[in-house]
Design a protein around this motif. Structure first.
Motif: not given
Length: 605
Positions: A528-535
Motif C-alpha cells: 500500500e505504501k508503494s501505491k501511495l508514493e510511487s509517482y
C-alpha cells in the motif's frame, strides 16, 4: 748466507698474505686477504662466477631447522621461506634467470600460471583480487594463515558467456522449467535499494543533488552498470536507467519508490517522491502568481527579466521587464530593447490576452533560479545591489543564478531553497527506497543482488560531476518468498547505524527486535505504501497535471507462505541440452525458445 735466507722467508710470507683470488673473482667480487672472494650482489661461488637467481616465497613448507636458517616471514608461525626460484624452477647460473617448471611463471617462478592462459576468453588474476575479504588487509598475519598464497596463486575470471577453469566452455541461456507447474504460479525477484542522505537538513545548495548507479549481473555473469540516477529521481527515470542497459540483459523491470520514514498518508502528492521536482524542475502554472513564486528574482529590484504564465500552455514564460516585448509589429519592439538579454523562442499570450515575445522556461532555469550551487563558486556568490548584478543562467536566458540577498548583499539561493530543505527534513525524506521488480521472462527466478555504487568525492576534473559522497546504500531482497521464516510471518525493519539505514526481516512476534526498528512493515503495508508514493513526473502535460500516481504497487499480489518459492533457473530450462562449444540449446520435443523456455500451447492442458 743467513741474510739471504731471511729475505727469502720474508718474501714468501708476503706472497702468501697477498695471494691472487681464483680467476680474480671474475670481476664480480672483491679479493680479500687470503685469496678469498667477497662476491658482489647476485653472484656466488669461490670465484664469483655463478649467477644467483631471484628468491621468492617458497611453494613448499620446510622443517623447523631449515626455516630458522632461512629468511622466513612470520617465523616461527610462518612455514614458507624465501627460496631461489621459489622452489618451482631451476636456476640458470650463467644468466641468473629462473627456468620455471610447467604451470609456474614470473621472474622468480612465484606465480601459478592460469590454465591455457584462460583460452583468450578471460583474465588471469591473483586470488587476492578475487577474494578481497580474506586476502586483503591481513598485514603481518598473512604469511601465517592459509592465505599465504594471496599473491601467488592465480585463476581465470571468464568473460561474459564463458566458463570452466580455463574459460573454454560456452554458457547457454537459462530459463525456468515448465514441467509440473503452471507458469502463472511463478514469482518474480524483488530487490529494495535503500539510500541514506547524510545530514540532509544541513545540506548546502551545492550538495543537494546526489547520485548513485546500479550494477546488474546477468545469467552469463556479465556486469552492466546504469547511468547515474539522482537520489530525487522518480520511478520513471530509475526504471529507464535499468531497462536501457545493453544487450537486452534487462528486457523489462518495474520500479516503485517509497520513503520508509515518511507518513505517506499525510500528503497528496507525497512530499519525498515529488519535492525535488516541485521545487527544482516544475515550471507549470495556472496564474502569474505561480510564476512569481517559482522565479522570485523576477519581482526583485531592477530585475533583468520578467515572468508570466501563458494560460494556454500553462507554463511560465520569460520576457523583458517593463512590457518591452509587447507585440507591436515584430520590429519596433526589438528596436526598443525587447530581448536584449535573452533569446526569444516565440510569441506567447499572457492572462490579459496580450501577445508578448518571450522564451518558455525549462527545468534548467528553475533549478538555476533557486541557486543549488556551492557558495564558493565565484560566478554565484558575487556582490550585488539588485538582481541585475547576479549572473545569468546562460547566454540564452536572463533568469539569474539565485537572487540578490538584501541582507548580505550577495547573490545567493532564493527563499525557495529554505522552504525545500525545511519540507524534506521535517518529512523525514533522508531515506528513500527504490523497489526493483524483475518481471521479464528473460530474468527468471532469483537474480544476483544488485550492486549499488555511491561514495566518491574525487571528480578528477570530470564534468558533470555526479557527486555521491553524502549517500550510503543497502540492497535487500524483498520477494514474496522471504516474508516468512519457519512458518512465522516477517516484518521488514528499517534501522540505522553509523553507515546509514538498512532493511532486514524480523519476526512479527519478536517485540524486542521490533522496538529497535525506526519503521517496519508487513508485505501488505509495503504494498500500500508503494501505491501511495510511487509517482511519475509529467513536465509537459497540457492538462496542468504535473505528477501522476503509478498506483500499481510493487507486488502482483501479497500472498506469502512456505509454498511461495523461486523456481530454479537452469541452462536450457532443463528442457534441452546445452552445447558448451556453441552456447546454444537443443530443445526437447514440446519446447522452443533460445532457452527452451517456451512450451507448446497444449502442454498444460
Amino acid at each position: 748466507m743467513l741474510r739471504l735466507r731471511t729475505v727469502l722467508s720474508a718474501g714468501l710470507l708476503v706472497s702468501s698474505a697477498f695471494a691472487a683470488c681464483p680467476n680474480n673473482c671474475n670481476a664480480n667480487g672483491e679479493c680479500l686477504d687470503g685469496g678469498v672472494c667477497s662476491c658482489f650482489r647476485y653472484y656466488t661461488g669461490a670465484d664469483c662466477s655463478i649467477r644467483q637467481c631471484p628468491f621468492g616465497l617458497s611453494w613448499q613448507t620446510e622443517t623447523s631447522t631449515k626455516l630458522a636458517e632461512a629468511s622466513t616471514p612470520n617465523y616461527p608461525a610462518g612455514i614458507h621461506a624465501y627460496k631461489e626460484c621459489s622452489d618451482r624452477g631451476l636456476c640458470d647460473t650463467e644468466t641468473g634467470r629462473c627456468l620455471c617448471f610447467a604451470g609456474y611463471e614470473g621472474f622468480d617462478c612465484g606465480r601459478a600460471s592460469c590454465p591455457e592462459d584462460c583460452s583468450g576468453h578471460g583474465k588471469c588474476v591473483l586470488d587476492a583480487e578475487v577474494d578481497s575479504t580474506n586476502y586483503y588487509n591481513n598485514g603481518l598475519l598473512q604469511y601465517q594463515k592459509q592465505y599465504w598464497n594471496a599473491y601467488k596463486t592465480q585463476q581465470c575470471v571468464c568473460d561474459r558467456g564463458w566458463w570452466g577453469n580455463d574459460c573454454s566452455l560456452r554458457m547457454c541461456p537459462e530459463g525456468e522449467s515448465q514441467s509440473g507447474c503452471d507458469p502463472a504460479d511463478y514469482i518474480n525477484d524483488v530487490q529494495m535499494v535503500t539510500l541514506t542522505f547524510a545530514d540532509l537538513e544541513n545540506t548546502s545548495p551545492g550538495d543537494v543533488e546526489q547520485f548513485f548507479s546500479l550494477t546488474f549481473t546477468d545469467m552469463f555473469h556479465g556486469k552492466f552498470t546504469t547511468k547515474p540516477i539522482s537520489y530525487w529521481d522518480d520511478v520513471a527515470v530509475a526504471q529507464e536507467a535499468l531497462n536501457s542497459l545493453p544487450n537486452f540483459v534487462l528486457q523489462d523491470v518495474e520500479v516503485n519508490k517509497v520513503s520508509p520514514l515518511y507518513d505517506a498518508s499525510a500528503d497528496d502528492p507525497p512530499v519525498c517522491t515529488t519535492a525535488y521536482n516541485t521545487y527544482f524542475q516544475d515550471v507549470s502554472c495556472s496564474t502569474d502568481a505561480d510564476c512569481d513564486t517559482k522565479f522570485p528574482a523576477a519581482t526583485g529590484t531592477n530585475a533583468p527579466f520578467a515572468i508570466f504564465c501563458d494560460p494556454q500552455l500553462l507554463k511560465c514564460v520569460e520576457t523583458s521587464p517593463s512590457d518591452a516585448c509587447l507585440y507591436v509589429d515584430g520590429r519596433t519592439e526589438f528596436d526598443n530593447g525587447c530581448a536584449s538579454s535573452f533569446q526569444v523562442d516565440g510569441m506567447y499570450v499572457d492572462s490579459a490576452g496580450r501577445r508578448i515575445w518571450g522564451r518558455q522556461t525549462t527545468p534548467a532555469e528553475r533549478t538555476c533560479q533557486i541557486g543549488p550551487f556551492s557558495p564558493t563558486e565565484s560566478f554565484y556568490a558575487s556582490a550585488c545591489s539588485d538582481e541585475s548584478d547576479c549572473t545569468a543562467c546562460s547566454t540564452m536566458s536572463a533568469v539569474t543564478v539565485g537572487a540578490c540577498n538584501g541582507v548580505t548583499n550577495k547573490c545567493s539561493a532564493t527563499t525557495e531553497w529554505d522552504e525545500f530543505i525545511d519540507t524534506v527534513a521535517t518529512s523525514n525524506c533522508n531515506v528513500v527506497s527504490f523497489l526493483v521488480n524483475f518481471i521479464s521472462t528473460a530474468t527468471p527466478g532469483q537474480q544476483q543482488l544488485l550492486e549499488c555504487n555511491v561514495g566518491t568525492t574525487d571528480f578528477s576534473g570530470a564534468f558533470p560531476r555526479y557527486p555521491s559522497s553524502l549517500l550510503t546504500c543497502d540492497v535487500t531482497r524483498v520477494s514474496r518468498n522471504v516474508w516468512t521464516s519457519e512458518g512465522t510471518e516477517q516484518r521488514l525493519c528499517f534501522d540505522s547505524d553509523a553507515s546509514g539505514y538498512s532493511a532486514s526481516f524480523v519476526a512479527t512476534d519478536d517485540e524486542t527486535a521490533l522496538l529497535g526498528c525506526e519503521a517496519n512493515f508487513t508485505i501488505t503495508e509495503l504494498q500500500e505504501k508503494s501505491k501511495l508514493e510511487s509517482y511519475k513526473w509529467y513536465p509537459t502535460d497540457s492538462s496542468g497535471t504535473v505528477f501522476r500516481n503509478v498506483n500499481s504497487g510493487v507486488f502482483a499480489d501479497t500472498e506469502i507462505g512456505e509454498d511461495v518459492v523461486f523456481h530454479t533457473s537452469t541452462p536450457c530450462s532443463s528442457q534441452g541440452d546445452c552445447d558448451v562449444m556453441t552456447g546454444e540449446c537443443s530443445c526437447m520435443s514440446g519446447f522452443s525458445g533460445v532457452a527452451c523456455e517456451v512450451p507448446d500451447v497444449d502442454l498444460f492442458v
